[in-house]
Scaffold this active site. Structure first.
Site, PDB file in Angstrom:
ATOM      1  N   GLU A  12      23.711  39.537  48.078  1.00  0.00           N
ATOM      2  CA  GLU A  12      23.525  39.890  49.399  1.00  0.00           C
ATOM      3  C   GLU A  12      24.175  38.903  50.270  1.00  0.00           C
ATOM      4  OE1 GLU A  12      19.335  42.535  49.318  1.00  0.00           O
ATOM      5  OE2 GLU A  12      19.052  40.140  49.235  1.00  0.00           O
ATOM      6  N   CYS A  65      25.856  34.743  56.580  1.00  0.00           N
ATOM      7  CA  CYS A  65      25.177  33.890  55.709  1.00  0.00           C
ATOM      8  C   CYS A  65      25.664  34.479  54.461  1.00  0.00           C
ATOM      9  CB  CYS A  65      23.588  33.978  55.919  1.00  0.00           C
ATOM     10  SG  CYS A  65      22.833  33.170  54.614  1.00  0.00           S
ATOM     11  N   CYS A  76      20.076  32.362  41.265  1.00  0.00           N
ATOM     12  CA  CYS A  76      19.997  31.070  41.508  1.00  0.00           C
ATOM     13  C   CYS A  76      19.335  30.429  40.321  1.00  0.00           C
ATOM     14  CB  CYS A  76      19.246  30.714  42.823  1.00  0.00           C
ATOM     15  SG  CYS A  76      19.249  28.908  43.143  1.00  0.00           S
ATOM     16  N   CYS A  93      13.084  27.242  43.043  1.00  0.00           N
ATOM     17  CA  CYS A  93      12.089  26.736  44.032  1.00  0.00           C
ATOM     18  C   CYS A  93      10.971  27.823  44.193  1.00  0.00           C
ATOM     19  CB  CYS A  93      12.635  26.493  45.320  1.00  0.00           C
ATOM     20  SG  CYS A  93      13.974  25.292  45.151  1.00  0.00           S
ATOM     21  N   CYS A 111      10.854  30.435  47.012  1.00  0.00           N
ATOM     22  CA  CYS A 111      11.936  31.254  47.366  1.00  0.00           C
ATOM     23  C   CYS A 111      12.321  32.449  46.487  1.00  0.00           C
ATOM     24  CB  CYS A 111      13.279  30.306  47.305  1.00  0.00           C
ATOM     25  SG  CYS A 111      14.967  31.153  47.634  1.00  0.00           S
ATOM     26  N   CYS A 161      15.760  33.740  55.536  1.00  0.00           N
ATOM     27  CA  CYS A 161      15.795  32.420  54.353  1.00  0.00           C
ATOM     28  C   CYS A 161      14.821  32.714  53.331  1.00  0.00           C
ATOM     29  CB  CYS A 161      15.527  31.377  55.116  1.00  0.00           C
ATOM     30  SG  CYS A 161      16.489  30.498  56.389  1.00  0.00           S
TER      31      CYS A 161
HETATM   32  N1  SAH Z   1      20.332  26.722  47.364  1.00  0.00           N
HETATM   33  C1  SAH Z   1      20.839  26.287  48.747  1.00  0.00           C
HETATM   34  C2  SAH Z   1      21.285  27.334  49.483  1.00  0.00           C
HETATM   35  C3  SAH Z   1      20.137  28.349  50.052  1.00  0.00           C
HETATM   36  S1  SAH Z   1      19.735  28.032  51.731  1.00  0.00           S
HETATM   37  C4  SAH Z   1      19.460  25.583  49.395  1.00  0.00           C
HETATM   38  O1  SAH Z   1      18.295  25.643  48.708  1.00  0.00           O
HETATM   39  O2  SAH Z   1      19.884  24.731  50.334  1.00  0.00           O
HETATM   40  C5  SAH Z   1      18.242  28.965  51.940  1.00  0.00           C
HETATM   41  C6  SAH Z   1      17.261  28.035  52.838  1.00  0.00           C
HETATM   42  O3  SAH Z   1      16.095  28.843  52.764  1.00  0.00           O
HETATM   43  C7  SAH Z   1      16.866  26.756  51.867  1.00  0.00           C
HETATM   44  O4  SAH Z   1      16.549  25.739  52.727  1.00  0.00           O
HETATM   45  C8  SAH Z   1      15.764  27.415  51.231  1.00  0.00           C
HETATM   46  O5  SAH Z   1      14.953  26.099  50.824  1.00  0.00           O
HETATM   47  C9  SAH Z   1      14.978  28.078  52.392  1.00  0.00           C
HETATM   48  N2  SAH Z   1      13.905  28.869  51.933  1.00  0.00           N
HETATM   49  C10 SAH Z   1      13.785  29.449  50.775  1.00  0.00           C
HETATM   50  N3  SAH Z   1      12.642  30.341  50.605  1.00  0.00           N
HETATM   51  C11 SAH Z   1      12.389  30.311  51.846  1.00  0.00           C
HETATM   52  C12 SAH Z   1      11.067  30.912  52.436  1.00  0.00           C
HETATM   53  N4  SAH Z   1      10.390  31.692  51.698  1.00  0.00           N
HETATM   54  N5  SAH Z   1      10.980  30.802  53.879  1.00  0.00           N
HETATM   55  C13 SAH Z   1      11.757  29.972  54.482  1.00  0.00           C
HETATM   56  N6  SAH Z   1      12.679  29.280  53.773  1.00  0.00           N
HETATM   57  C14 SAH Z   1      12.937  29.661  52.653  1.00  0.00           C
END
Ligand code: SAH
Length: 377
Positions: free
Chosen positions: A112, A125, A132, A136, A139, A363
């Site tokens: 996406e 974006c 991935c 985490c 996410c 995000c």
């Molecule tokens: N893997 C990289 C690129 C993804 S960026 C990274 O983690 O930086 C996506 C961003 O959204 C990251 O900062 C991630 O931690 C954040 N993110 C992931 N899940 C989220 C959620 N449920 N709510 C808000 N931010 C989230």
């Protein structure tokens, strides 16, 4: 939210599917494209013509490349511009200012991308991997694991495609020209290092070699893969590095960002300051605000002490809901207090908008499912 028409799908190729996508001109620099065109028995200047169509005019249909002889057009476009992304679904919200595109790749993998229009800029974006591997727990992308790395051209094509959507005037109230790219879609960009760095170079090279974006308008976000962060600092690029920190202490960060078990908060921040001092670029520290998990005043103060006096900016992200997650966003008063404490410590801090939430495009919500909850709402 409006559901846009589903575009027709091309049938899957017969037989065993190759793992790597077919080569595309966006995988190569201009010299590489010229060499390839020459190998195909055509004059090298055709590489520049094709590149001007793709990067300069955002044209991908050979029928519109009327400066090339008809037979050559089909043959060259067939060899250098194979279709990499098949649109499966596009969803829009925020009155059309936010659009999420779901793509099918040549091997059936789904990814996406999100297009976001603002009064003064247009941002896309993009994803660097299908899935991935960083796991985490808050996410959505991390929950299904990693499918595969994207090729350079699969990464670049997301931006070029959506630059074409923006140029068609689809994002009302925004300039027609794509100006910003963030590697904040699916995947961990620094785990697909060389393709991501190549993609950055292609996005920033002037047309017809590339899309001509300013390096300062490109952001690469990472969970904190320390060796790759240090390597990126030496690439001679002026892109913004975003670090997904989410906790100032190892005990909590080990849980929220499991790669912390390998590279601790102190090491990851050291690598971030190294990046800032070598590039002169302020590091963007990402911090999702999770109720009663990482939003306590003492954590704000600890974060403030770690960042005070550094070339850093904190971006607080209200936690976006993901399927099956046991966590919620912090209440607004708690968020405000967190911001206040960081600012009191002298750390520049903003709260990110939650663009695209209702289409699962914010995000951490990108899960690339064809039967996602956004369907048929
Ligand atoms: N893997 C990289 C690129 C993804 S960026 C990274 O983690 O930086 C996506 C961003 O959204 C990251 O900062 C991630 O931690 C954040 N993110 C992931 N899940 C989220 C959620 N449920 N709510 C808000 N931010 C989230």
């Amino acid at each position: 939210m409006t559901s846009l028409p589903v575009l027709p799908l091309s049938p899957d190729p017969p037989g065993r599917r190759p793992a790597l996508p077919p080569r595309h001109l966006a995988d190569l620099d201009l010299a590489g494209r010229q060499a390839l065109v020459a190998e195909l028995g055509e004059p090298a200047f055709r590489a520049r013509q094709l590149s001007t169509h793709y990067f300069g005019r955002l044209v991908r249909d050979p029928a519109r490349m009327t400066d090339l002889p008809a037979a050559t057009r089909e043959r060259l476009a067939g060899s250098l511009m194979p279709r990499l992304l098949t649109p499966v679904r596009e969803l829009a919200c925020d009155d059309g200012a936010t659009r999420k595109a779901l793509w099918r790749l040549h091997d059936g993998s789904l990814v996406e991308s999100v297009l976001m229009g603002y009064p003064d800029r247009v941002t896309v974006c993009i994803s660097s991997q299908a899935g991935c591997g960083m796991a985490c727990p808050f996410c959505a992308t991390g929950q299904a694991g990693l499918t595969r790395n994207l090729s350079t051209a699969e990464i670049v094509d997301q931006a070029v495609y959506l630059a074409g959507v923006a140029a068609s005037g689809a994002v009302s109230g925004s300039p027609p020209r794509l100006s910003h790219v963030v590697f904040m879609g699916m995947g961990e960009p620094l785990a697909n290092y060389s393709r991501v760095v190549d993609a950055v170079r292609r996005l920033c090279a002037p047309a017809p070699e590339g899309l001509g974006l300013s390096q300062r308008h490109v952001t690469v976000s990472t969970v904190g893969l320390v060796p790759a962060m240090r390597r990126l600092a030496g690439e001679g690029l002026s892109v913004t590095l975003a670090l997904s920190l989410h906790a100032p202490d190892d005990e909590l960060r080990d849980e929220l960002v499991p790669v912390n078990q390998r590279w601790k908060v102190a090491e990851v921040l050291d690598a971030a300051w190294d990046y800032a001092s070598r590039t002169g670029r302020r590091v963007s520290v990402e911090y999702a605000m999770i109720r009663d998990v990482n939003d306590q005043p003492w954590r704000a103060d600890l974060l403030g002490r770690l960042l005070a006096g550094r070339l850093a900016h904190v971006n607080l992200i209200p936690l976006n809901p993901t399927p099956g997650s046991r966590w919620d966003a912090s209440p607004k008063p708690v968020e405000r207090e967190f911001v206040r404490r960081l600012r009191e410590a002298g750390v520049s801090t903003t709260v990110r908008d939650t663009r695209g939430r209702e289409i699962d495009g914010a995000c951490g919500q990108l899960a690339a499912s064809e039967t996602g909850s956004a369907d048929g709402r």
